[in-house]
Scaffold this motif. Structure first.
Motif, PDB file in Angstrom:
ATOM      1  N   PRO A 108       0.825  -1.213   0.000  1.00  0.00           N
ATOM      2  CA  PRO A 108       0.000   0.000   0.000  1.00  0.00           C
ATOM      3  C   PRO A 108       0.860   1.264   0.000  1.00  0.00           C
ATOM      4  CG  PRO A 108      -0.016  -1.062   2.163  1.00  0.00           C
ATOM      5  CD  PRO A 108       0.770  -1.959   1.256  1.00  0.00           C
ATOM      6  N   PRO A 109       0.312   2.347  -0.555  1.00  0.00           N
ATOM      7  CA  PRO A 109       1.081   3.593  -0.568  1.00  0.00           C
ATOM      8  C   PRO A 109       1.195   4.235   0.821  1.00  0.00           C
ATOM      9  CG  PRO A 109      -1.087   3.914  -1.580  1.00  0.00           C
ATOM     10  CD  PRO A 109      -0.968   2.458  -1.271  1.00  0.00           C
ATOM     11  N   PHE A 110       0.288   3.892   1.751  1.00  0.00           N
ATOM     12  CA  PHE A 110       0.373   4.482   3.090  1.00  0.00           C
ATOM     13  C   PHE A 110       1.421   3.749   3.930  1.00  0.00           C
ATOM     14  CE2 PHE A 110      -3.436   1.668   2.956  1.00  0.00           C
ATOM     15  CZ  PHE A 110      -3.034   0.685   3.850  1.00  0.00           C
ATOM     16  N   THR A 111       1.927   4.439   4.935  1.00  0.00           N
ATOM     17  CA  THR A 111       2.961   3.878   5.799  1.00  0.00           C
ATOM     18  C   THR A 111       2.374   2.791   6.687  1.00  0.00           C
ATOM     19  OG1 THR A 111       3.943   6.073   5.814  1.00  0.00           O
ATOM     20  CG2 THR A 111       4.750   4.535   7.475  1.00  0.00           C
ATOM     21  N   GLN A 112       1.216   3.063   7.253  1.00  0.00           N
ATOM     22  CA  GLN A 112       0.581   2.107   8.173  1.00  0.00           C
ATOM     23  C   GLN A 112      -0.893   2.457   8.340  1.00  0.00           C
ATOM     24  OE1 GLN A 112       2.334   2.132  12.089  1.00  0.00           O
ATOM     25  NE2 GLN A 112       1.392   0.198  12.698  1.00  0.00           N
ATOM     26  N   ALA A 113      -1.714   1.458   8.585  1.00  0.00           N
ATOM     27  CA  ALA A 113      -3.137   1.701   8.875  1.00  0.00           C
ATOM     28  C   ALA A 113      -3.511   0.955  10.153  1.00  0.00           C
ATOM     29  CB  ALA A 113      -4.010   1.216   7.714  1.00  0.00           C
ATOM     30  N   VAL A 114      -4.195   1.653  11.047  1.00  0.00           N
ATOM     31  CA  VAL A 114      -4.637   1.032  12.296  1.00  0.00           C
ATOM     32  C   VAL A 114      -6.121   1.343  12.513  1.00  0.00           C
ATOM     33  CG1 VAL A 114      -2.399   1.022  13.491  1.00  0.00           C
ATOM     34  CG2 VAL A 114      -3.864   3.059  13.612  1.00  0.00           C
ATOM     35  N   ALA A 115      -6.764   0.525  13.341  1.00  0.00           N
ATOM     36  CA  ALA A 115      -8.185   0.739  13.641  1.00  0.00           C
ATOM     37  C   ALA A 115      -8.410   0.474  15.119  1.00  0.00           C
ATOM     38  CB  ALA A 115      -9.045  -0.197  12.803  1.00  0.00           C
ATOM     39  N   TRP A 116      -9.448   1.096  15.658  1.00  0.00           N
ATOM     40  CA  TRP A 116      -9.727   0.932  17.081  1.00  0.00           C
ATOM     41  C   TRP A 116     -10.413  -0.390  17.384  1.00  0.00           C
ATOM     42  CZ3 TRP A 116      -7.932   2.142  21.421  1.00  0.00           C
ATOM     43  CH2 TRP A 116      -8.691   2.091  22.586  1.00  0.00           C
ATOM     44  N   ASN A 117     -11.382  -0.772  16.585  1.00  0.00           N
ATOM     45  CA  ASN A 117     -12.114  -1.999  16.921  1.00  0.00           C
ATOM     46  C   ASN A 117     -12.514  -2.763  15.657  1.00  0.00           C
ATOM     47  OD1 ASN A 117     -14.407  -0.690  15.888  1.00  0.00           O
ATOM     48  ND2 ASN A 117     -14.957   0.151  17.882  1.00  0.00           N
ATOM     49  N   VAL A 273       1.678   9.209   4.525  1.00  0.00           N
ATOM     50  CA  VAL A 273       0.269   9.122   4.919  1.00  0.00           C
ATOM     51  C   VAL A 273       0.115   7.932   5.868  1.00  0.00           C
ATOM     52  CG1 VAL A 273      -2.124   8.864   4.140  1.00  0.00           C
ATOM     53  CG2 VAL A 273      -0.457  10.008   2.658  1.00  0.00           C
ATOM     54  N   ARG A 274      -0.486   8.182   7.006  1.00  0.00           N
ATOM     55  CA  ARG A 274      -0.874   7.113   7.930  1.00  0.00           C
ATOM     56  C   ARG A 274      -2.389   7.131   8.020  1.00  0.00           C
ATOM     57  NH1 ARG A 274       3.952   8.940   9.000  1.00  0.00           N
ATOM     58  NH2 ARG A 274       5.583   7.524   9.726  1.00  0.00           N
ATOM     59  N   VAL A 275      -2.987   5.970   8.174  1.00  0.00           N
ATOM     60  CA  VAL A 275      -4.448   5.871   8.135  1.00  0.00           C
ATOM     61  C   VAL A 275      -4.949   5.381   9.490  1.00  0.00           C
ATOM     62  CG1 VAL A 275      -6.417   4.790   6.964  1.00  0.00           C
ATOM     63  CG2 VAL A 275      -4.306   5.285   5.679  1.00  0.00           C
ATOM     64  N   VAL A 276      -5.939   6.076  10.022  1.00  0.00           N
ATOM     65  CA  VAL A 276      -6.556   5.594  11.255  1.00  0.00           C
ATOM     66  C   VAL A 276      -8.069   5.555  11.041  1.00  0.00           C
ATOM     67  CG1 VAL A 276      -6.482   7.905  12.320  1.00  0.00           C
ATOM     68  CG2 VAL A 276      -6.771   5.911  13.758  1.00  0.00           C
ATOM     69  N   THR A 277      -8.652   4.394  11.331  1.00  0.00           N
ATOM     70  CA  THR A 277     -10.112   4.275  11.213  1.00  0.00           C
ATOM     71  C   THR A 277     -10.677   3.838  12.555  1.00  0.00           C
ATOM     72  OG1 THR A 277      -9.935   1.986  10.452  1.00  0.00           O
ATOM     73  CG2 THR A 277     -10.115   3.683   8.754  1.00  0.00           C
TER      74      THR A 277
END
Ligand SMILES: [Zn+2]
Ligand SMILES: [Zn+2]
Length: 299
Positions: A108-117, A273-277
């Motif tokens: 993926p082009p983003f560095t990292q993606a994390v999510a809460w639940n 870009v880092r992604v947080v959902t």
């Protein structure tokens, strides 16, 4: 609400003990007075006292703009072994150093993606309350969870800019709001508290959605990527250039949206870009999610 309840019960017990000490004729007179006094007071108390929790039905114990009890707000965190890059649940234990298949095959082009639940049960119902029932006050609670999820990112830059995944303009008009923008706005204060040494900016409308993309339902990850390619653009590249971006969205499904937005931001000159959902749909749930998405025509 405890205070109010106390006030109500104190008022009632005072009234009862006062009535008990009065002579019968005085009692009748007092009752008449109390009736007159009571009705507006009770009406006021009922108007102020919260209703039941919208998700589990238990009585709420305090006044709040959000009619959801504390236990329903606390959604379980993900406990599986997750891909360190995108948060996909890995099939085997002990795989923590390896990436999931999509990240290995098409990084993926983003560095990292994390999510809460995990996007299921109460977590899913909470998102629905915000998104479809328009319970906008929930954005504070859920925004705080987005901020907490940000703590799961490795090596967060000292200075970064928070922005959100846009809706197509027509979609935003008909819904009246963009839930991702509400989440990023709700996250900004808790983020500044959680990362006191960081410089955190909020910049809405960094990205635009060029076209109403077809419903993503029933599409493979590759088809979703194709479908979304070119769907996002950065109207003012100078606002993005040389910045580390924290991109906020409500749900991460296959990552196609996160990838397309990240591509547009990086092309416009973002450093990373880092992604947080808030929530993460996991692979085994995707079929079920798509069924629901089709019904709701999310994008
Ligand atoms: Zn509840
Ligand atoms: Zn991955």
């Amino acid at each position: 609400m405890t205070g109010l309840l106390d006030a109500r019960s104190v008022f009632r017990s005072d009234r009862l003990s006062a009535a008990r000490n009065l002579a019968p004729s005085e009692t009748a007179a007092w009752r008449a007075v109390a009736r007159v006094l009571r009705s507006p007071l009770d009406a006021l108390a009922c108007a102020l006292l919260p209703a039941d929790c919208r998700l589990c039905g238990t009585s709420l114990l305090r006044l709040s703009r959000v009619p959801v009890c504390d236990s329903c707000r606390e959604t379980p965190l993900q406990s599986q072994n997750l891909c360190p890059r995108c948060g996909e649940a890995l099939a085997y234990e002990g795989e923590s150093e390896t990436f999931c298949d999509p990240c290995r095959l098409v990084p993926p082009p983003f560095t990292q993606a994390v999510a809460w639940n995990l996007y299921q049960g109460r977590a899913r119902e909470l998102v629905h309350l915000l998104k479809y029932d328009g319970l906008l006050a929930l954005a504070h609670t859920l925004g705080r969870q987005v901020a907490q999820a940000t703590q799961l990112l490795d090596n967060l830059p000292q200075e970064f800019t928070v922005t959100s995944v846009p809706l197509f303009a027509g979609k935003e008009r008909s819904r009246g709001f963009n839930q991702a923008a509400l989440l990023s706005a709700g996250a900004i204060r808790p983020l500044r508290k959680l990362f006191p040494g960081h410089q955190i900016h909020l910049s809405e409308r960094m990205l635009s959605r060029v076209r109403a993309t077809e419903s993503q339902a029933g599409l493979s990850p590759a088809e979703r990527r194709r479908n979304l390619r070119g769907a996002f653009f950065v109207p003012k590249p100078q606002a993005v250039r040389e910045r580390h971006i924290l991109l906020v969205d409500d749900i991460y499904t296959t990552g196609a949206t996160a990838r397309a937005c990240s591509e547009a931001l990086l092309k416009a000159g973002a450093l990373s870009v880092r992604v947080v959902t808030l929530s993460r749909a996991q692979h085994e749930m995707t079929a079920q999610w798509e069924e629901w998405q089709e019904a709701a025509a999310v994008y």
